[in-house]
Design an enzyme around this catalytic site. Structure first.
Site, mmCIF file in Angstrom:
data_model
loop_
_atom_site.group_PDB
_atom_site.id
_atom_site.type_symbol
_atom_site.label_atom_id
_atom_site.label_comp_id
_atom_site.label_asym_id
_atom_site.label_seq_id
_atom_site.Cartn_x
_atom_site.Cartn_y
_atom_site.Cartn_z
ATOM 1 N N GLY A 124 -24.169 -14.278 34.156
ATOM 2 C CA GLY A 124 -23.779 -13.762 32.848
ATOM 3 C C GLY A 124 -22.402 -13.148 32.818
ATOM 4 N N LEU A 125 -21.688 -13.158 33.941
ATOM 5 C CA LEU A 125 -20.341 -12.586 34.004
ATOM 6 C C LEU A 125 -19.277 -13.675 34.064
ATOM 7 C CD1 LEU A 125 -20.968 -9.683 36.551
ATOM 8 C CD2 LEU A 125 -21.126 -9.632 34.056
ATOM 9 N N SER A 126 -19.679 -14.906 33.828
ATOM 10 C CA SER A 126 -18.786 -16.060 33.828
ATOM 11 C C SER A 126 -18.129 -16.292 35.177
ATOM 12 C CB SER A 126 -17.718 -15.927 32.741
ATOM 13 O OG SER A 126 -17.072 -17.151 32.526
ATOM 14 N N SER A 127 -18.935 -16.297 36.209
ATOM 15 C CA SER A 127 -18.422 -16.611 37.541
ATOM 16 C C SER A 127 -17.964 -18.064 37.619
ATOM 17 C CB SER A 127 -19.486 -16.338 38.601
ATOM 18 O OG SER A 127 -20.651 -17.119 38.356
ATOM 19 N N SER A 128 -18.603 -18.952 36.855
ATOM 20 C CA SER A 128 -18.206 -20.363 36.886
ATOM 21 C C SER A 128 -16.777 -20.540 36.395
ATOM 22 C CB SER A 128 -19.168 -21.203 36.044
ATOM 23 O OG SER A 128 -19.208 -20.745 34.702
ATOM 24 N N ALA A 129 -16.417 -19.856 35.320
ATOM 25 C CA ALA A 129 -15.041 -19.934 34.818
ATOM 26 C C ALA A 129 -14.078 -19.309 35.813
ATOM 27 C CB ALA A 129 -14.926 -19.241 33.462
ATOM 28 N N ALA A 130 -14.485 -18.202 36.461
ATOM 29 C CA ALA A 130 -13.614 -17.533 37.431
ATOM 30 C C ALA A 130 -13.338 -18.441 38.631
ATOM 31 C CB ALA A 130 -14.249 -16.223 37.892
ATOM 32 N N ASP B 233 -14.733 -17.234 27.852
ATOM 33 C CA ASP B 233 -14.734 -16.883 29.272
ATOM 34 C C ASP B 233 -13.359 -17.048 29.894
ATOM 35 O OD1 ASP B 233 -17.414 -16.597 28.809
ATOM 36 O OD2 ASP B 233 -18.002 -18.439 29.826
#
Length: 388
Positions: free
Chosen positions: A119-125, A167
């Site tokens: 939910g913290l947008s690790s994929s975008a990071a 994100d």
């Protein structure tokens, strides 16, 4: 061990460099960006690091500390169709880079993320940090807009998550202790600094202990229901259509929605009600932040959480319960679940002086309801977006 140490241990060479991309939170503006709405956000002071080195053979080798296995592909032979593993985001990013540039060098990359309960947008990071590293070894200078667009397209078009640009925008554009206000219709944004008189705050991340995977959730269904509401209203009003994929709720004036909402299926109407109200909450939240009124800002977050549960109809039992507990805890200004709500974590704006009491109360109440789940709490500050 640092990320660079882990790289050296795995690849047997010293990395050329290391890049960092933060996680993000969206306190107000939930489920609006995919239909060109208004959003707000903060980058966190924690996130993903990638240590990397250049390869002359054009091969890409990526290893993740969190997911274990190594994946590889060639710049010139990147699969056009997703494989179904976590590295799809990076394959999609590779293809996006090749659309405009002609990268010759591959990379060895070791990915190491801080805590990430979902939910913290690790994929975008991860995607942004990977693009940063790949650009560096190929001496390519990407603009902020290019980073946002390429990373978004990799997730939206290649992986298949019907997300907006929230994100990626947060993780690039945010600055320390300033609230990002973004209009996803045109990309215009501003960074809002609060008055010095505002009460002290920190960002609490509370993990529900449940998994989070957007591509396998009803995230896309919710986005399509909202598009369907917009498409239907335009049909009722006799407005010329431009195709479903190019239809957005932003196209529909709220007065038209009020006129035709009773003709919509119940689920379509609920999604639209949430979308309009959430965009309004973003505007009110920006004003509250400018005025240093974190209590009003937090109250709007609580309203957002309730709307996401009742109107957007997301948030599993665990997340909904955790949201309720947080919003009724002393020292918590406001709370809602983060990301799409299909597992993961809740976020909260909290009083730093109440950190221990908040953690103890929330853990006790949540563990009583869900004794088999692992509850964890983290506290962060608002940080800068990725340096490019």
């Amino acid at each position: 061990m640092t990320c660079s140490d882990k790289f050296e241990k795995h690849f047997g060479i010293t990395p050329d460099g290391e890049v960092f991309c933060p996680y993000r939170i969206c306190p107000l503006g939930a489920h609006t960006d995919h239909n060109l709405g208004l959003v707000s956000g903060f980058a966190l002071d924690t996130g993903v690091k990638i240590a990397f080195s250049s390869r002359d053979d054009g091969e890409i080798k990526v290893k993740s500390a969190q997911f274990g296995c190594e994946h590889g592909w060639s710049i010139n032979q990147t699969p056009e169709i997703k494989t179904g593993d976590w590295a799809d985001y990076l394959r999609g990013a590779t293809l996006e880079l090749k659309k405009t540039y002609n990268p010759e060098y591959g990379i060895n990359a070791y990915i190491d993320g801080a805590f990430c309960p979902g939910g913290l947008s690790s994929s975008a990071a991860v995607t942004l940090a990977f693009l940063n590293a790949l650009c560096r070894v190929n001496h390519i200078t990407f603009s902020e807009k290019e980073y946002i667009t390429a990373a978004h397209n990799a997730e939206h078009n290649y992986v298949g998550v019907k997300c907006g640009t929230l994100d990626q925008s947060c993780e690039i554009l945010c600055r320390k202790n300033k609230l990002l206000f973004l209009d996803t219709l045109n990309g215009k944004h501003s960074l809002i600094e609060a008055k010095k008189e505002m009460k002290p705050y920190e960002i609490g991340i509370f993990s529900s202990g449940t998994g989070h995977r957007l591509a396998d959730s009803k995230y896309n269904v919710r986005a399509d229901e909202l598009k369907s509401a917009a498409f239907s209203i335009k049909a009722f009003a006799g407005i010329e259509q431009c195709g479903f994929a190019e239809t957005y709720m932003r196209d529909v004036d709220r007065n038209l929605f009020e006129k035709y909402k009773n003709r919509l299926p119940d689920s379509f109407g609920k999604r639209a009600e949430h979308w309009y109200a959430e965009c309004d909450r973003v505007l009110k939240g920006v004003e509250a932040w400018e005025n240093g009124d974190i209590d009003s800002f937090g109250s709007l977050m609580n309203q957002s959480g309730v709307s996401s549960i009742n109107l957007w109809e997301t948030g599993n039992e665990e997340l909904s319960s955790l949201t309720h507990i947080l919003s009724h805890t002393d020292g918590v200004y406001g709370a809602r679940f983060s990301g799409a709500g299909f597992g993961g974590c809740c976020i909260a704006m909290t009083d730093p002086g109440e950190r221990e009491d908040i953690t103890l109360k929330v853990k006790n109440e949540y563990s009583r309801l869900f004794p088999g789940l692992e509850f964890t709490a983290y506290f962060c500050e608002a940080g800068d977006g990725m340096k490019i």
